[in-house]
Write an enzyme that holds these catalytic residues in place. Sequence first.
Site, PDB file in Angstrom:
ATOM      1  CD  GLU A  35      -4.769  -3.408  -3.130  1.00 49.71           C
ATOM      2  OE1 GLU A  35      -4.793  -4.423  -2.429  1.00 49.71           O
ATOM      3  OE2 GLU A  35      -5.357  -2.351  -2.815  1.00 49.71           O
ATOM      4  CG  HIS A  75      -8.388  -9.262   4.852  1.00 46.71           C
ATOM      5  ND1 HIS A  75      -9.160  -9.231   3.720  1.00 46.71           N
ATOM      6  CD2 HIS A  75      -7.350  -8.423   4.633  1.00 46.71           C
ATOM      7  CE1 HIS A  75      -8.621  -8.376   2.864  1.00 46.71           C
ATOM      8  NE2 HIS A  75      -7.540  -7.877   3.388  1.00 46.71           N
ATOM      9  CG  ASP A 121      -7.403  -7.072  -2.964  1.00 41.45           C
ATOM     10  OD1 ASP A 121      -8.307  -7.932  -2.967  1.00 41.45           O
ATOM     11  OD2 ASP A 121      -7.248  -6.264  -2.037  1.00 41.45           O
ATOM     12  CB  CYS A 143       2.547  -4.564   1.188  1.00 38.91           C
ATOM     13  SG  CYS A 143       1.110  -3.901   0.346  1.00 38.91           S
TER      14      CYS A 143
HETATM   15  C1  PEP Z   1      -3.213  -6.997  -0.913  1.00 42.30           C
HETATM   16  O1  PEP Z   1      -4.292  -6.969  -1.493  1.00 42.30           O
HETATM   17  O2  PEP Z   1      -2.222  -7.650  -1.321  1.00 42.30           O
HETATM   18  C2  PEP Z   1      -3.027  -6.246   0.334  1.00 42.30           C
HETATM   19  C3  PEP Z   1      -1.869  -6.149   0.935  1.00 42.30           C
HETATM   20  O3  PEP Z   1      -4.150  -5.685   0.890  1.00 42.30           O
HETATM   21  P1  PEP Z   1      -5.227  -6.530   1.737  1.00 42.30           P
HETATM   22  O4  PEP Z   1      -4.693  -7.929   1.896  1.00 42.30           O
HETATM   23  O5  PEP Z   1      -5.413  -5.844   3.029  1.00 42.30           O
HETATM   24  O6  PEP Z   1      -6.414  -6.468   0.861  1.00 42.30           O
HETATM   25 MG    MG Z   2      -5.746  -5.439  -0.938  1.00 46.78          MG
END
Ligand code: PEP
Ligand code: MG
Length: 606
Positions: free
Chosen positions: A440, A197, A464, A511
């Site tokens: 995910e 992140h 994920d 996303c």
């Molecule tokens: C993902 O896992 O692709 C996602 C968009 O969520 P995050 O990156 O916040 O875990």
């Molecule tokens: Mg995620």
Amino acid sequence: MNDNSSLTIRGIGAAPGIAIGKAILLERGRVPVPHYRLFGEQAVAEECKRFEEAVCEAESDLETIKKSIRSEFQEHARLLEVQQMILRDPSIYNESLRYIREERSNAQLAIIKTLRKAKELFNSLSNDEYAMSRIADVNAAGDRVIGILAGQNHTNLEHIHQRAVLVAHDLTPADAIQLQAGRTLGIVTEIGGSFSHTSIVARSLGIPAVTGVENAARLIAENDLLIVDGRTGIIIINPCDRELQFYTNLQDEIREYLKQISRHAHLTAETLDGHRVGAEANIEAVEEVVAAKDNGAEAIGLYRTEFFFMNRVELPDEESLYRDYHDLAELMAPSQVTIRTLDLGAEKLTSWCPTLEEANPALGLRSIRLCLHYKEIFKTQLRAILRASASTRNIRLMLPLISGMGEIFEAKRIFKEVQAELTQKRIAFDKDLPFGVMIEVPSAVAVADLLAREVDFFSIGTNDLIQYSIGIDRSNEHVAYLYEPLHPGVLRFIKQAVDAGHDAGIPVAVCGEMAGEPLYVPILLGLKIDSFSMNPVALPRVKNLVRRSSMKECCRFVEKIIRMRTASEIQQAVSKMVMRKFPEEFHVFDPNWIGNTTLPVMKNPG
Ligand code: PEP
Ligand code: MG
């Protein structure tokens, strides 16, 4: 600068772009806690003094932070006072001294024992939010003293005013959200992968970043001049004139290219043969709406609401959540805003949430599981989202990390409970608010046909999905080479989820970071993704490539690559295709194009 003084080291390119600037070294990462016994009265007396001085320093740090808190956050100053009180509470202060004197524990061990006792006491009282907040206060106060005892200087990132490259062992997502794009020229960390992140936030802010740089904090000294190449993972310490010239030119080229394609950022994402996809933004804070709009976002495809819960000393209340969601909905109306419920846990931690002793936090009580466990927190957030949906009616609700139908049923039951409570109190909300889930986890892919009948949309979280389907930690630099978005298994999972969604007549977005990577545009188009949601900065590049692609060609291409056996075969086919079709994009951004860049796994000098 002479040619012999430079040193080139490598890590993982985590956020593209070139940064050139002086280094600031930050003390970050877990503080090692030494455990030892004290011998002799003098050692005990010195350790008591060390403890007392550390508490004084912690108190004065808290005082300084309190003074710097902006007026709108004055209520938080009160919580810092609580921490000050905890430090002087006899059950903490005197008890720690007792451990040092009677059990001859070193100061860190003494305070850890004391904190453990205090937390057990709170836990035994109740499992509610009040106890959680108090445990968090005890943790925060204790961590501060432990850090001071270890000689750590935990600079608040908001207080860094120089324009510089930040170098640290680790930066947490909570640290990253404090970064200021104008001031932070680049980021270098010793640990972390490109899908952590922290890297995602760096990309959102357009800050070049290199992670997983072994020994960075030892090889780089404060004020060293650094070149950080966020595309290739190369870092040059004290570059020579020739290197400086090369990278300054490259920086200009990238800027010029981005300037050119930004002119078309507000056009629709429509292929040459008329297939239109959504081009949406991922944001971590409402302030990012400006960047999203500037870069041509048609909607917010993912609001990572957990960041609002970070860097706070207490759980935000319903009113502040409502204001945040309401502002976002108003700023974007009539365009859609997809609000994802809390995705805390694993690497996304907050000080108010108790740190769970979990052996595998990524597989632990995170995300929707955490929400279904702490139901009051979940309900408060749902209430705030529903209330915010009333006037503009452009909010969609999205649940993260759904692993099967049971969680959907439970989440929906709670959602209905909240709706019923609001109706009873005559509080308005959007009764048709779309309800979607993120895909995910492999088990969600396997039952995607069932999930699709229960929800209004899917959004594939590839970050994920890749982590859980290949079974590697997305933040771990040691297995970063296995983090393969083009793994045939990953592509098949994406296809399966899209097909299940479309068979049930619901739209499917991506996303995860794959949506913002230009290299993957032809693949995601060919997999028939309906909308691409990404960090705002990536939008012009992705839109540009969508507009220059043919949907028919992309579908044929995907039919071919989906049958390939390895990620590297697919990678080669993709590179060949995109470099033939979009040479300018890959001239400035793709490291292979400029020649020096295949990334051998190389150890940096110790
Ligand atoms: C993902 O896992 O692709 C996602 C968009 O969520 P995050 O990156 O916040 O875990
Ligand atoms: Mg995620």
